[in-house]
Scaffold this motif. Sequence first.
Motif, PDB file in Angstrom:
ATOM      1  N   PRO A   1      -5.088   2.278  14.992  1.00 47.78           N
ATOM      2  CA  PRO A   1      -5.006   1.843  16.510  1.00 47.78           C
ATOM      3  C   PRO A   1      -6.259   1.416  16.890  1.00 47.78           C
ATOM      4  O   PRO A   1      -6.185   0.708  17.952  1.00 47.78           O
ATOM      5  CB  PRO A   1      -4.766   3.472  17.082  1.00 47.78           C
ATOM      6  N   ILE A   2      -7.404   1.928  16.506  1.00 44.00           N
ATOM      7  CA  ILE A   2      -8.675   1.325  17.037  1.00 44.00           C
ATOM      8  C   ILE A   2      -8.888  -0.096  16.499  1.00 44.00           C
ATOM      9  O   ILE A   2      -9.095  -0.879  17.529  1.00 44.00           O
ATOM     10  CB  ILE A   2      -9.925   2.119  16.449  1.00 44.00           C
TER      11      ILE A   2
ATOM     12  N   ALA B   1       0.709  -1.274  -0.014  1.00 45.34           N
ATOM     13  CA  ALA B   1      -0.014  -0.089   0.065  1.00 45.34           C
ATOM     14  C   ALA B   1       0.995   1.277  -0.001  1.00 45.34           C
ATOM     15  O   ALA B   1       0.359   2.380  -0.363  1.00 45.34           O
ATOM     16  CB  ALA B   1      -0.892   0.095   1.180  1.00 45.34           C
ATOM     17  N   GLY B   2       2.065   1.131   0.510  1.00 49.11           N
ATOM     18  CA  GLY B   2       2.782   2.378   0.743  1.00 49.11           C
ATOM     19  C   GLY B   2       3.675   2.536  -0.457  1.00 49.11           C
ATOM     20  O   GLY B   2       4.514   3.681  -0.556  1.00 49.11           O
ATOM     21  N   LYS B   3       3.766   1.765  -1.440  1.00 50.49           N
ATOM     22  CA  LYS B   3       4.669   1.782  -2.347  1.00 50.49           C
ATOM     23  C   LYS B   3       4.150   2.834  -3.518  1.00 50.49           C
ATOM     24  O   LYS B   3       3.040   3.046  -3.771  1.00 50.49           O
ATOM     25  CB  LYS B   3       4.784   0.505  -3.290  1.00 50.49           C
TER      26      LYS B   3
ATOM     27  N   THR C   1      -5.242  -0.564   3.728  1.00 49.27           N
ATOM     28  CA  THR C   1      -6.354   0.094   3.108  1.00 49.27           C
ATOM     29  C   THR C   1      -5.930   1.238   3.038  1.00 49.27           C
ATOM     30  O   THR C   1      -6.479   2.070   2.251  1.00 49.27           O
ATOM     31  CB  THR C   1      -7.504  -0.281   3.961  1.00 49.27           C
ATOM     32  N   GLY C   2      -4.978   2.008   3.802  1.00 44.76           N
ATOM     33  CA  GLY C   2      -4.554   3.416   3.817  1.00 44.76           C
ATOM     34  C   GLY C   2      -5.095   4.363   4.757  1.00 44.76           C
ATOM     35  O   GLY C   2      -5.027   5.231   5.017  1.00 44.76           O
ATOM     36  N   TYR C   3      -6.105   3.643   5.714  1.00 45.79           N
ATOM     37  CA  TYR C   3      -7.156   4.358   6.505  1.00 45.79           C
ATOM     38  C   TYR C   3      -5.936   4.327   8.105  1.00 45.79           C
ATOM     39  O   TYR C   3      -6.466   3.846   8.621  1.00 45.79           O
ATOM     40  CB  TYR C   3      -8.265   3.874   6.819  1.00 45.79           C
TER      41      TYR C   3
ATOM     42  N   VAL D   1      -5.554  -8.242  11.467  1.00 44.27           N
ATOM     43  CA  VAL D   1      -6.509  -6.883  11.760  1.00 44.27           C
ATOM     44  C   VAL D   1      -5.650  -5.398  11.592  1.00 44.27           C
ATOM     45  O   VAL D   1      -6.106  -4.748  10.538  1.00 44.27           O
ATOM     46  CB  VAL D   1      -7.353  -7.293  12.743  1.00 44.27           C
ATOM     47  N   PRO D   2      -4.557  -5.091  12.149  1.00 45.35           N
ATOM     48  CA  PRO D   2      -4.130  -4.127  12.186  1.00 45.35           C
ATOM     49  C   PRO D   2      -3.354  -3.954  10.887  1.00 45.35           C
ATOM     50  O   PRO D   2      -3.328  -2.751  10.331  1.00 45.35           O
ATOM     51  CB  PRO D   2      -3.321  -4.044  13.464  1.00 45.35           C
ATOM     52  N   TYR D   3      -2.989  -4.964  10.352  1.00 51.99           N
ATOM     53  CA  TYR D   3      -1.959  -5.056   8.939  1.00 51.99           C
ATOM     54  C   TYR D   3      -2.885  -4.805   8.010  1.00 51.99           C
ATOM     55  O   TYR D   3      -2.484  -4.022   6.932  1.00 51.99           O
ATOM     56  CB  TYR D   3      -1.150  -6.092   8.994  1.00 51.99           C
TER      57      TYR D   3
END
Length: 517
Positions: free
Chosen positions: A366-367, A217-219, A359-361, A352-354
Amino acid sequence: MSAASDGPVVFDPADFGAIPRSVELRRWMRKVRRGKADRTFWQQFEDVYLVIFALAMLGATGGNVVRHLNNKSAACSSASCGWLLDTVPWILVPLLVSWMLRVLLSVGPVSASRATGFWLLATPVDRGALLRPAYRLVIVVAAVMGALAAVIGFALFGAGWSTVGEAALLTVLLLVGTACATVWAQQVPARGRWALRIADLLLVVAAVPALILATQAGKKTSPESLETLSMFAYSEVNSGLSDYQVRLLVTAVVVVVLGGALVFFTARTLARLPKQSVVAGGDLLAGMAGAAITMDVSLLADVVAGRHWRTVGRLKSRRGRGERVQAIIHREFLRVLRWPRRLVVGAGLLVVPYAVAGTGYDVLVPIAAGFAGFAATRPLMDGLRSVCRSTGLVRALGMDLKDLRVAMSVVPGGFVLLWTLAASPALGSAPTTFAVAAGILTGVVRQASARPPSYAGPLVASPMGAIPPGLFSQPIRGFDLLLLCLLPVLFGWPPLWCYVIPGIVLAIMFSIRPKTA
């Protein structure tokens, strides 16, 4: 008494009459219930109308929200959105199947009340015919859950409605097949154990694409890739409406035929279900209903854990080590290792966190990590839950309840530390990781050490009738401290506050003595 009468009693239909059919028994029970009913048709219709109206309003509101989010997500034309939409099925489908396997196998999935098991299942009446209504209910619930999960999951990430329709049909077929597989596994305990291992493996399968999504996602994407993606999207949308209709019709026919065949052939094996497993599932549902009425989340977890240990029976005992606090910590460590599947599930929830980070959100990471870590750690707090609900057990251990809470939180605290360190690349910074870890630990400790629901005080009027005020605060216990620790992260406060506020919450939680019933 003659010698011929000393032998075993043999069932003879000529002496007792023909064995009644399941249809005749249901017809007789329905007649008896209707004869004892004291409510008119219009009173029943009023209740049904309110339920249908509430479901319609909820469906309309939720449908509008999903459609609005689908339109916003579909407007994204970057390659990241394309990767997201391509990766979602590989995360959503294994998680759905794993969750369905665990839930259905914990219940049965086919269940019956203890009265049904005593009066009907122990008789020569056809057991398969008696259990068929419960089996149909399981299949319907699996189909509805599959359709809702597919529609919401695919629509939120901008998939076309043609793709959403096909995904819903295929997901329904997959979850119906999963429900049939759990019925087949319920017949032999060894099959159930293998099904749970498959559920654990599916969690690992879902973790792989989530990690890939988080790294991709960060590329940066090149203009050529964006042009290729837009051409692919254009060709998909303009491929012709008639082709989509034909494809959707063929998919629906295949789903109906395969799903119907699976349901039919599995229904023919219902007579092989053992009575002990069926009745145990009914007892579990009764306990879960009682926990739901009292809004006690901890009691609900205890009911599920109790069902597991009853099926295990007994284990080999081990000698403890140390004295007082050291002995309690060692015993808690052994207790957690006796049910290692909960550790596997907790590790699988790292997806879940990954996935949210992919997704970019970023604001939701953290939630998502906090609630996922809460769900992963809460099953490890059964020892603290038992101690805080039993004054006699506290006296037998010979320690103050405050010291016991600290000692029994050491092992879950170590798990929280390892879990948040593994999720720290998705969380992004050390202050955020500390706030999430503190929120998870204080939240699960507060929920496990909470008092039973209080029925004292005046009742509060509500649309559901008079409700004791103590029930309203019961479901949010634990989650309030989790959100309080995440408060500086969500509002973007300086990193110092991400250490100060969660640290104060931790100090207060473990310095005060929990209240007893």
